[in-house]
Design a protein around this motif. Sequence first.
Motif, PDB file in Angstrom:
ATOM      1  N   ASN A 358       9.392 -37.810  -5.526  1.00 25.06           N
ATOM      2  CA  ASN A 358       8.516 -36.771  -6.089  1.00 25.06           C
ATOM      3  C   ASN A 358       7.812 -35.940  -5.000  1.00 25.06           C
ATOM      4  O   ASN A 358       6.844 -35.236  -5.282  1.00 25.06           O
ATOM      5  N   ALA A 359       8.362 -35.976  -3.783  1.00 28.01           N
ATOM      6  CA  ALA A 359       7.716 -35.247  -2.675  1.00 28.01           C
ATOM      7  C   ALA A 359       7.964 -33.739  -2.721  1.00 28.01           C
ATOM      8  O   ALA A 359       7.437 -33.000  -1.888  1.00 28.01           O
ATOM      9  N   GLY A 360       8.737 -33.273  -3.688  1.00 23.33           N
ATOM     10  CA  GLY A 360       8.989 -31.830  -3.806  1.00 23.33           C
ATOM     11  C   GLY A 360       7.709 -31.051  -4.051  1.00 23.33           C
ATOM     12  O   GLY A 360       7.558 -29.913  -3.578  1.00 23.33           O
ATOM     13  N   GLY A 361       6.766 -31.660  -4.767  1.00 26.18           N
ATOM     14  CA  GLY A 361       5.506 -30.982  -5.076  1.00 26.18           C
ATOM     15  C   GLY A 361       4.723 -30.691  -3.810  1.00 26.18           C
ATOM     16  O   GLY A 361       4.311 -29.545  -3.565  1.00 26.18           O
ATOM     17  N   VAL A 362       4.562 -31.711  -2.976  1.00 31.17           N
ATOM     18  CA  VAL A 362       3.754 -31.498  -1.771  1.00 31.17           C
ATOM     19  C   VAL A 362       4.519 -30.627  -0.769  1.00 31.17           C
ATOM     20  O   VAL A 362       3.910 -29.866  -0.005  1.00 31.17           O
ATOM     21  N   THR A 363       5.833 -30.682  -0.819  1.00 33.14           N
ATOM     22  CA  THR A 363       6.621 -29.837   0.089  1.00 33.14           C
ATOM     23  C   THR A 363       6.370 -28.359  -0.219  1.00 33.14           C
ATOM     24  O   THR A 363       6.079 -27.561   0.677  1.00 33.14           O
ATOM     25  N   VAL A 364       6.437 -28.003  -1.495  1.00 27.17           N
ATOM     26  CA  VAL A 364       6.226 -26.595  -1.846  1.00 27.17           C
ATOM     27  C   VAL A 364       4.736 -26.237  -1.741  1.00 27.17           C
ATOM     28  O   VAL A 364       4.382 -25.091  -1.443  1.00 27.17           O
ATOM     29  N   SER A 365       3.856 -27.215  -1.931  1.00 27.18           N
ATOM     30  CA  SER A 365       2.430 -26.967  -1.675  1.00 27.18           C
ATOM     31  C   SER A 365       2.226 -26.593  -0.211  1.00 27.18           C
ATOM     32  O   SER A 365       1.407 -25.723   0.110  1.00 27.18           O
ATOM     33  N   TYR A 366       2.960 -27.268   0.650  1.00 28.74           N
ATOM     34  CA  TYR A 366       2.894 -26.944   2.088  1.00 28.74           C
ATOM     35  C   TYR A 366       3.335 -25.495   2.307  1.00 28.74           C
ATOM     36  O   TYR A 366       2.667 -24.730   3.015  1.00 28.74           O
ATOM     37  N   PHE A 367       4.413 -25.082   1.657  1.00 27.22           N
ATOM     38  CA  PHE A 367       4.869 -23.690   1.788  1.00 27.22           C
ATOM     39  C   PHE A 367       3.774 -22.730   1.284  1.00 27.22           C
ATOM     40  O   PHE A 367       3.522 -21.685   1.865  1.00 27.22           O
TER      41      PHE A 367
END
Length: 473
Positions: A358-367
């Motif tokens: 579920n790390a996709g959320g924080v990845t795009v939050s980083y973007f």
Amino acid sequence: MGHNNKTLSFSESVNFMVDRALSVLDIDQGIAAAIKTCNSTIKVSFPVEINGKIEVFTGWRSVHSDHRLPSKGGIRFASIVDEDEVEALASLMTYKCAIVDVPFGGSKGGLLIEPSKYTRDDMQRITRRFARELIRKGFLSPATNVPAPDMGTGEREMAWITDTYRHLHPEDINYLGCVTGKPVAHGGIRGRTEATGRGVVYAIREFFRHADDVEAAGLKPGLGGKRIVVQGLGNVGYYAAALLDEEDDCKVIAIIERDGVLINDDGICVEDVRQHINEHGTIKGFPDAKFSEDGASGLEIECDILIPAAMEAQITKKNAENIKAKVIFEAANGPVTFEADDILRHRGVTIIPDAYVNAGGVTVSYFEWVRNLAHIRFGRMERRHDEMRGAKMVQALESLTGKQSEEWMQKELIYGADELDLVRSGLDDTMRNSYQQLKEAYHSSDKITDFRTASYVVAIKKIVRSYIDIGVY
Ligand code: NAD
């Protein structure tokens, strides 16, 4: 181990999993303790007037690590949330960010509230008040601590939080970076809402590119036609299940929600169920599937892929023996307890862990945060330039070959990527690379026998590295 006779708390469960990874690594005990310890947790209680009466609300924000800043993690609004849960989730964020190379520390917040009991105006006042408490006490700012949505919160709450911060810090030019998951019109990034669910799907697709892992899980090659059970059709579960249904030709044979389970062996149209929930507020009465009120029994249905996407502690020592899925992709945080993990591992069920899945959320939050600090939308400078270059390539090809290119070729070559394309590309790249790192760690030692331990090994090594680099010890 002495924990067998009692139910572990969420943070104990996470820490036991981390201990398993630490036992295969040669790491100084003190450093291990420093990594596991939660740095600070704040508890705030504040009054808000609701319908002429004062109500007192309680919330927490926990910073597990700040070896990288800002610390990052969602805020959940739920009727069951406590300090232990928030600390466990904050620690998961530390490991998650390390796994997917997002340069943040780990944090998490929670507010004890049943949002459905309050009007929009009440929610706005409560959210703004909670945000004010966190900002004033140093637990919310673009530089140090950046929340995001989680269970019970979304774009709306993030917009209120941003506005509250802006009013308290009008001089901060980077105020938009104080929170992620904002509406696109208010500094959000395209593709954030769907990011966690889409990331889950990118993780599943990457898994299916590795024939040896697919075979080891007892599955036939190819994602097409695989039978899926999903628990929770909220933000994460909906996007994951809908994409698998619509783009990957999977069969979603059961959908578990709060009020029961829908089952149809021929497959359920996820979009139709979502529409039904929007209209009726329940999955009950959905015409194209069998309904049972015993939602938890849905987890035990025979299937290829089980996606728990609701909340923690759904697969426990009570039902782990009955799980018939070949592989579990943990879309929710902590859906499988430590004891259940032990049982499933010994039964040969493959689990791809939450901190990666579920790390996709924080990845795009980083973007989104990077976009906010850059004050410019991704793709704005280069899109037209790329299109012109593409058009010139088409012309060159045509003049070299003396043939007219086909329409689809022109379209593909001339197209310049927009923000959504770039976000999806960055997300896909992240999920693929991270899976490969997990796999490499998995095969690096005979002592590592599962993807979860591998994921913590990857994370801990990176965190230790950053401690060494900044000379903390
Ligand atoms: P959400 O509130 O949008 O959705 C949760 C869904 O699960 C709701 O539809 C709810 O009705 C359902 N649900 C609740 N209890 C259930 C139960 N016992 N059985 C079946 N269904 C149940 O929340 P979300 O944002 O989708 O988060 C889901 C999980 O994913 C949480 O564990 C969260 O921490 C995790 N997560 C979310 C994000 C994100 O970006 N939203 C990112 C990483 C991890």
